[in-house]
Motif scaffolding. Sequence first.
Motif, PDB file in Angstrom:
ATOM      1  N   LEU A  43       0.816  -1.212   0.000  1.00 33.24           N
ATOM      2  CA  LEU A  43       0.000   0.000   0.000  1.00 33.24           C
ATOM      3  C   LEU A  43       0.852   1.265   0.000  1.00 33.24           C
ATOM      4  O   LEU A  43       0.321   2.361   0.179  1.00 33.24           O
ATOM      5  CB  LEU A  43      -0.926   0.009   1.228  1.00 33.24           C
ATOM      6  CG  LEU A  43      -1.841  -1.201   1.416  1.00 33.24           C
ATOM      7  CD1 LEU A  43      -2.660  -1.044   2.690  1.00 33.24           C
ATOM      8  CD2 LEU A  43      -2.758  -1.391   0.215  1.00 33.24           C
ATOM      9  N   PHE A  54      -7.774   1.643   3.143  1.00 32.46           N
ATOM     10  CA  PHE A  54      -7.541   0.275   2.676  1.00 32.46           C
ATOM     11  C   PHE A  54      -7.214  -0.636   3.854  1.00 32.46           C
ATOM     12  O   PHE A  54      -7.704  -1.770   3.933  1.00 32.46           O
ATOM     13  CB  PHE A  54      -6.403   0.253   1.655  1.00 32.46           C
ATOM     14  CG  PHE A  54      -6.869   0.296   0.224  1.00 32.46           C
ATOM     15  CD1 PHE A  54      -6.779  -0.821  -0.588  1.00 32.46           C
ATOM     16  CD2 PHE A  54      -7.413   1.455  -0.304  1.00 32.46           C
ATOM     17  CE1 PHE A  54      -7.212  -0.788  -1.901  1.00 32.46           C
ATOM     18  CE2 PHE A  54      -7.848   1.510  -1.618  1.00 32.46           C
ATOM     19  CZ  PHE A  54      -7.753   0.386  -2.427  1.00 32.46           C
ATOM     20  N   VAL A  78      -5.871  -1.548  -5.480  1.00 32.09           N
ATOM     21  CA  VAL A  78      -4.919  -0.449  -5.293  1.00 32.09           C
ATOM     22  C   VAL A  78      -4.665   0.260  -6.620  1.00 32.09           C
ATOM     23  O   VAL A  78      -4.651   1.496  -6.697  1.00 32.09           O
ATOM     24  CB  VAL A  78      -3.595  -0.977  -4.701  1.00 32.09           C
ATOM     25  CG1 VAL A  78      -2.505   0.092  -4.778  1.00 32.09           C
ATOM     26  CG2 VAL A  78      -3.799  -1.410  -3.254  1.00 32.09           C
TER      27      VAL A  78
END
Length: 229
Positions: A43, A54, A78
């Motif tokens: 991430l 997220f 993502v």
Amino acid sequence: MWVENRQKVFCKNHEARWRHAGRPDIEQFIVDCQVIGTASIDLRGLPPQLKLEFQYGLQCRADARARTTPPYMVMQAVRLANAAAVASLLDLEEPEWRKAAKAGRSRPPILFVIEAREAVESLRDGTGWEVEYPRDVWRLHKLPGITVRHADSTSRERLRFDRISQPWLRELGKRWTRLRLATGLSVGAAKAGVDALTCFSQFLAHAGVDRLAEVDRPLLERHLGWVAS
């Protein structure tokens, strides 16, 4: 990755890879090398707020234990978020996320994005009748005390009052539907009732009726004939 001499940062192969990558941050490059070929979720490329969202979505999924969350699916999500150029999942409404996913080449799993968005929205706004009642589309999985039948499959069911064009009829329909749900009516029966109101709304628009005072028995009989025709 052992250093071969003092003039190089890494071994010969990793030194070449590091230079080819544009000499990125050494710590980041080491982490990248460690996760190559492994099932991992990265991430780091997300904006700070989006990264937290997220992470929260992943935690909610883990807590619910309802389904697995493969890393490759999260990474596709993502990429979708990065392509959308948003700072938060709440920057786009659910239909906009679905449209963005449909336009993407990789067809990322939109379900994770939508679930994470709803989790963040619930964290911000709360859940229950106070939140859902003012909405014109009720998300049934956010409403407590509803009788759920196995055949109803209510995990993502909606009650759509937005298709009722008359505000007064929409408000009456909401009050009626909430009362029916609160007394134990099944979701399927509630949806059928809302569908009937939607049909009646279409008839009223066709007949040019825009006030409750104009609704009488002859009008209802005309409606029945209109439905049957």
